[in-house]
Design an enzyme around this catalytic site. Structure first.
Site, PDB file in Angstrom:
ATOM      1  N   GLU A  67       0.819  -1.212   0.000  1.00  0.00           N
ATOM      2  CA  GLU A  67       0.000   0.000   0.000  1.00  0.00           C
ATOM      3  C   GLU A  67       0.851   1.259   0.000  1.00  0.00           C
ATOM      4  O   GLU A  67       0.531   2.238  -0.690  1.00  0.00           O
ATOM      5  CB  GLU A  67      -0.949  -0.001   1.199  1.00  0.00           C
ATOM      6  N   HIS A 136     -10.492  -6.730   9.678  1.00  0.00           N
ATOM      7  CA  HIS A 136     -11.089  -6.229   8.436  1.00  0.00           C
ATOM      8  C   HIS A 136     -12.458  -5.609   8.677  1.00  0.00           C
ATOM      9  O   HIS A 136     -13.291  -5.575   7.764  1.00  0.00           O
ATOM     10  CB  HIS A 136     -11.204  -7.352   7.410  1.00  0.00           C
TER      11      HIS A 136
END
Length: 331
Positions: A67, A136
């Protein structure tokens, strides 16, 4: 004449987001999409499905699992005059790019005396309620709303999903778009007459006179359901969709509180240090004398989000919790 009027299109939140991406790629050669699995796989949540075949690998780019690297590449592309759309799978993964977002994207215009613009759009899925366990299921958009130099959007409806992206791409500064995972399968009609959404202002999704329900994103359907239930009890709830979390449109919130004299803030994030805390503080600062009761907050339990469905549901704000909070303010 009536034959020229288009009927509203039936679609889903996911399909509306995909069509927004398709329109952006078609209308501006500077626009490209990149992120993990956005190409061949069609996106972790299927939003970009089919776009690789339509626009090719130069415009729809699969990236390595880093990322920090691909958000940094997006910043560089934006500085060079491109209009990158970067997809981060889920908000927890954005923490791996936080240095790029906070120290580069948000600051370069200010640190360069206005010489450098970063017209970057970062999309990511947020929220819980889908049994994806603690890693998540975060709702961290309030963290990003803390950062000057960026705009933070949370489209909660199909209409906003379809038309928010064009406004984001027109912004010369970085824009973060948070898409709640529970909304992707929501279906409804998309009015053909609407071409843009006002990302500078919150919007009233349901007018009311007795209490203001203030929320955003994935909590909006719960707030609307609570308003329906409260109506059967004779309580008229006004539902405010913040839509933009930074900068907050406090004027719309304050005007609503001035009409209803009570406020309940619904936020799926944890209560401590939350966006709900910021909204509540602003109401206390600027609309205190309009209140007939203390501001109520409905937030997630202060625990990592559990995996087991019944525990996850217990940890998250639910319609019944909103109804109970309203009764606490009104009764």
């Amino acid at each position: 004449m009536s034959g020229d009027v288009k009927e509203p299109e039936r679609t889903t939140y996911r399909e509306a987001m995909r069509e927004a991406l398709r329109e952006a790629l078609r209308s501006d050669d500077r626009v490209f999409l990149m992120g993990e699995d956005v190409g061949r796989y069609g996106g972790c949540f299927g939003v970009s499905l089919g776009l690789l075949e339509e626009f090719g690998p130069e415009r729809v780019r699969d990236t390595p699992l880093s990322e920090s690297a691909f958000v940094g590449a997006g910043i560089g592309a934006a500085l060079a005059g491109m209009r990158p759309i970067v997809e981060i799978m889920t908000v927890n993964f954005s923490l791996l790019a936080l240095d790029q977002i906070l120290n580069n994207a948000a600051t370069l215009r200010h640190m360069s005396g206005g010489q450098l613009a970063v017209p970057l759009v970062i999309r990511m899925t947020t929220g819980a309620g889908r049994q994806l366990a603690a890693q998540h299921s975060h709702s961290l958009e309030g963290w990003y709303a803390h950062i000057p130099g960026i705009r933070v959007l949370a489209p909660a409806t199909i209409e906003d999903a379809r038309h928010t992206l064009s406004s984001a791409l027109a912004d010369p500064d970085p824009v973060l778009i948070f898409e709640h995972g529970s909304l992707y399968n929501v279906s409804g009609e998309l009015p053909s007459t609407v071409q843009t959404v006002d990302v500078d202002h919150a919007t009233i999704r349901r007018p009311g006179t007795d209490v203001s329900l203030i929320t955003y994103g994935g909590s909006l359907p719960k707030a609307l359901a609570a308003a329906d239930e409260l109506a059967t009890d004779g309580i008229s709830a006004e539902v405010i969709d913040l839509r933009t979390l930074r900068p907050l449109d406090h004027a719309t919130v304050a005007a609503s509180v001035a009409r209803t004299h009570r406020a309940v803030v619904i936020d799926e994030a944890w209560r401590t240090g939350s966006l709900a805390a910021e909204v509540s503080a602003r109401i206390a600062e600027d609309a205190f004398y309009d209140l007939d009761a203390p501001v109520e907050r409905v937030c997630s339990a202060e625990v990592p989000v559990p995996y087991a469905r019944q525990l996850e549901e217990a940890a998250l704000p639910q319609t019944a919790d909103i109804v109970a909070a309203v009764h606490g303010a009104v009764d």
